[in-house]
Design a protein around this motif. Structure first.
Motif, PDB file in Angstrom:
ATOM      1  N   GLY A 204       0.805  -1.218   0.000  1.00 29.63           N
ATOM      2  CA  GLY A 204       0.000   0.000   0.000  1.00 29.63           C
ATOM      3  C   GLY A 204       0.833   1.260   0.000  1.00 29.63           C
ATOM      4  N   TYR A 205       2.093   1.105  -0.350  1.00 25.27           N
ATOM      5  CA  TYR A 205       2.982   2.275  -0.340  1.00 25.27           C
ATOM      6  C   TYR A 205       3.986   2.140  -1.490  1.00 25.27           C
ATOM      7  CZ  TYR A 205       6.788   5.366   1.008  1.00 25.27           C
ATOM      8  OH  TYR A 205       7.759   6.338   0.990  1.00 25.27           O
ATOM      9  N   PRO A 206       4.084   3.115  -2.362  1.00 26.69           N
ATOM     10  CA  PRO A 206       4.982   3.023  -3.526  1.00 26.69           C
ATOM     11  C   PRO A 206       6.444   3.235  -3.139  1.00 26.69           C
ATOM     12  CG  PRO A 206       3.930   5.164  -3.497  1.00 26.69           C
ATOM     13  CD  PRO A 206       3.339   4.367  -2.349  1.00 26.69           C
ATOM     14  N   LYS A 207       7.094   2.180  -2.728  1.00 28.42           N
ATOM     15  CA  LYS A 207       8.501   2.290  -2.330  1.00 28.42           C
ATOM     16  C   LYS A 207       9.358   2.572  -3.560  1.00 28.42           C
ATOM     17  CE  LYS A 207       8.277  -1.779  -0.531  1.00 28.42           C
ATOM     18  NZ  LYS A 207       6.809  -1.939  -0.577  1.00 28.42           N
ATOM     19  N   PRO A 208      10.272   3.540  -3.473  1.00 23.14           N
ATOM     20  CA  PRO A 208      11.175   3.809  -4.595  1.00 23.14           C
ATOM     21  C   PRO A 208      12.035   2.589  -4.914  1.00 23.14           C
ATOM     22  CG  PRO A 208      11.216   5.609  -3.003  1.00 23.14           C
ATOM     23  CD  PRO A 208      10.461   4.492  -2.368  1.00 23.14           C
ATOM     24  N   VAL A 209      12.442   2.471  -6.164  1.00 26.67           N
ATOM     25  CA  VAL A 209      13.306   1.365  -6.575  1.00 26.67           C
ATOM     26  C   VAL A 209      14.639   1.490  -5.845  1.00 26.67           C
ATOM     27  CG1 VAL A 209      14.509   0.286  -8.506  1.00 26.67           C
ATOM     28  CG2 VAL A 209      12.215   1.267  -8.837  1.00 26.67           C
ATOM     29  N   PRO A 210      15.085   0.445  -5.156  1.00 29.59           N
ATOM     30  CA  PRO A 210      16.352   0.531  -4.424  1.00 29.59           C
ATOM     31  C   PRO A 210      17.515   0.953  -5.337  1.00 29.59           C
ATOM     32  CG  PRO A 210      15.175  -1.454  -3.791  1.00 29.59           C
ATOM     33  CD  PRO A 210      14.434  -0.864  -4.965  1.00 29.59           C
ATOM     34  N   GLY A 211      18.271   1.955  -4.897  1.00 30.16           N
ATOM     35  CA  GLY A 211      19.424   2.421  -5.654  1.00 30.16           C
ATOM     36  C   GLY A 211      19.104   3.346  -6.806  1.00 30.16           C
ATOM     37  N   HIS A 212      17.811   3.585  -7.071  1.00 26.05           N
ATOM     38  CA  HIS A 212      17.455   4.442  -8.210  1.00 26.05           C
ATOM     39  C   HIS A 212      17.990   5.860  -8.042  1.00 26.05           C
ATOM     40  CE1 HIS A 212      15.325   5.994 -11.614  1.00 26.05           C
ATOM     41  NE2 HIS A 212      14.571   6.790 -10.883  1.00 26.05           N
ATOM     42  N   TRP A 213      18.151   6.280  -6.798  1.00 28.48           N
ATOM     43  CA  TRP A 213      18.633   7.636  -6.554  1.00 28.48           C
ATOM     44  C   TRP A 213      20.045   7.829  -7.114  1.00 28.48           C
ATOM     45  CZ3 TRP A 213      23.059   8.477  -3.782  1.00 28.48           C
ATOM     46  CH2 TRP A 213      23.538   7.426  -2.978  1.00 28.48           C
ATOM     47  N   ARG A 214      20.826   6.720  -7.204  1.00 27.63           N
ATOM     48  CA  ARG A 214      22.174   6.837  -7.764  1.00 27.63           C
ATOM     49  C   ARG A 214      22.125   7.141  -9.260  1.00 27.63           C
ATOM     50  NH1 ARG A 214      22.654   2.533  -4.109  1.00 27.63           N
ATOM     51  NH2 ARG A 214      24.083   2.979  -2.367  1.00 27.63           N
ATOM     52  N   ASP A 215      21.170   6.525  -9.943  1.00 25.43           N
ATOM     53  CA  ASP A 215      20.995   6.821 -11.374  1.00 25.43           C
ATOM     54  C   ASP A 215      20.574   8.270 -11.567  1.00 25.43           C
ATOM     55  OD1 ASP A 215      21.593   4.173 -11.996  1.00 25.43           O
ATOM     56  OD2 ASP A 215      19.480   3.558 -11.808  1.00 25.43           O
ATOM     57  N   VAL A 216      19.672   8.712 -10.697  1.00 24.92           N
ATOM     58  CA  VAL A 216      19.219  10.104 -10.772  1.00 24.92           C
ATOM     59  C   VAL A 216      20.383  11.050 -10.495  1.00 24.92           C
ATOM     60  CG1 VAL A 216      17.703  11.830  -9.748  1.00 24.92           C
ATOM     61  CG2 VAL A 216      16.853   9.504 -10.137  1.00 24.92           C
ATOM     62  N   GLU A 217      21.214  10.703  -9.521  1.00 28.95           N
ATOM     63  CA  GLU A 217      22.357  11.547  -9.180  1.00 28.95           C
ATOM     64  C   GLU A 217      23.305  11.682 -10.364  1.00 28.95           C
ATOM     65  OE1 GLU A 217      25.558  11.866  -5.547  1.00 28.95           O
ATOM     66  OE2 GLU A 217      25.180   9.888  -6.423  1.00 28.95           O
ATOM     67  N   ARG A 218      23.598  10.558 -11.052  1.00 21.72           N
ATOM     68  CA  ARG A 218      24.495  10.615 -12.208  1.00 21.72           C
ATOM     69  C   ARG A 218      23.904  11.464 -13.321  1.00 21.72           C
ATOM     70  NH1 ARG A 218      25.735   5.219 -10.505  1.00 21.72           N
ATOM     71  NH2 ARG A 218      23.966   4.362 -11.665  1.00 21.72           N
ATOM     72  N   TRP A 219      22.605  11.357 -13.520  1.00 25.13           N
ATOM     73  CA  TRP A 219      21.949  12.147 -14.560  1.00 25.13           C
ATOM     74  C   TRP A 219      22.030  13.633 -14.226  1.00 25.13           C
ATOM     75  CZ3 TRP A 219      17.755  15.483 -14.517  1.00 25.13           C
ATOM     76  CH2 TRP A 219      17.260  15.863 -15.766  1.00 25.13           C
ATOM     77  N   VAL A 220      21.776  13.967 -12.946  1.00 24.32           N
ATOM     78  CA  VAL A 220      21.832  15.365 -12.517  1.00 24.32           C
ATOM     79  C   VAL A 220      23.240  15.920 -12.678  1.00 24.32           C
ATOM     80  CG1 VAL A 220      21.696  16.884 -10.505  1.00 24.32           C
ATOM     81  CG2 VAL A 220      19.875  15.224 -10.935  1.00 24.32           C
ATOM     82  N   GLN A 221      24.243  15.152 -12.297  1.00 19.97           N
ATOM     83  CA  GLN A 221      25.626  15.615 -12.424  1.00 19.97           C
ATOM     84  C   GLN A 221      25.993  15.877 -13.875  1.00 19.97           C
ATOM     85  OE1 GLN A 221      27.729  12.467 -10.419  1.00 19.97           O
ATOM     86  NE2 GLN A 221      27.648  13.495  -8.416  1.00 19.97           N
TER      87      GLN A 221
END
Length: 236
Positions: A204-221
């Motif tokens: 009942g809770y949309p948990k973020p994909v584990p480690g996805h924040w690292r992909d987002v970080e690389r894209w932002v950089q």
């Protein structure tokens, strides 16, 4: 060290609050810590913050230790004495050097309301809207008071720069109200995204994909590097 020889590089390491208090003393009025606190409430709180009485007295002691201020106890017959503070010539030279020569720190935004909204998945749309409406009421009050204080400041030519900062504060809180109002309208859209993600989720809770924040970080950089490169090219 004479007042004439002070430069920004020679200034002691003092917190911004010390310089704010010394700046208020630069108006050359002999004043008590109690009255300084009231003055801060009338002016600094709109764009900096309002220090407590203990902070005011602590900073005044520091300024005295550095020779930037002096104090004396005023005793009236039958009345408990009060300590009055006044800026020294060295203190005035120091605050001028601080104002003109030291680096300006970037603003630090600690928005407690936005912190609650950022973790809105732990709350509900109704509660978040309630928080924002309370914030808007608070902002409205500050906008009105800033306008009153800005108008009052016009009566003293020596406060000309303080007066235009109070006018800026009035405009700032007006913009803050509009941003908060827009956020109320955005909450339903954010909740719709959340509800869509919840469908089919057993927890009942949309948990973020584990480690996805690292992909987002690389894209932002990568995006930031490209943006900085384009900015450097256009300025050369």
């Amino acid at each position: 060290m004479t007042a004439e020889s002070i430069s920004g590089s020679e200034l002691p390491t003092l917190p911004p609050t010390s310089w704010a208090v010394l700046g208020m003393l630069s108006y050359e009025e002999e004043i008590s810590g109690y009255d300084l606190k009231k003055w801060c409430d009338w002016s600094l709180r709109y764009f900096y913050w309002s220090p407590s009485y203990s902070q005011i007295y602590s900073e005044l002691k520091k300024l005295e230790q550095h020779g930037y201020a002096t104090s004396r106890v005023q005793r009236d017959e039958g009345v408990r004495g009060r300590r009055l503070y006044k800026i020294t010539e060295t203190g005035r030279a120091a605050v001028i050097a601080w104002t003109n020569e030291t680096p300006v720190d970037p603003p630090v935004l600690k928005h407690h309301v936005m912190l609650r909204i950022a973790y809105g998945h732990l709350s509900s749309p109704d509660r978040l809207k309630e928080i924002l409406r309370e914030h808007i009421a608070y902002v409205d009050k500050l906008e009105r008071r800033a306008a009153i204080d800005a108008g009052a400041a016009k009566s003293e030519p020596g406060w000309a720069y303080s007066q235009i900062v109070l006018q800026w504060s009035e405009r700032y809180y007006a913009a803050e109200r509009e941003l908060a109002q827009q956020l109320i309208d955005d909450i339903d859209a954010a909740d719709a995204v959340l509800q869509q993600a919840r469908r089919g989720d057993e927890a009942g809770y949309p948990k973020p994909v584990p480690g996805h924040w690292r992909d987002v970080e690389r894209w932002v950089q990568a995006e930031e590097a490209e943006s900085d490169g384009a900015s450097d090219s256009s300025s050369s």
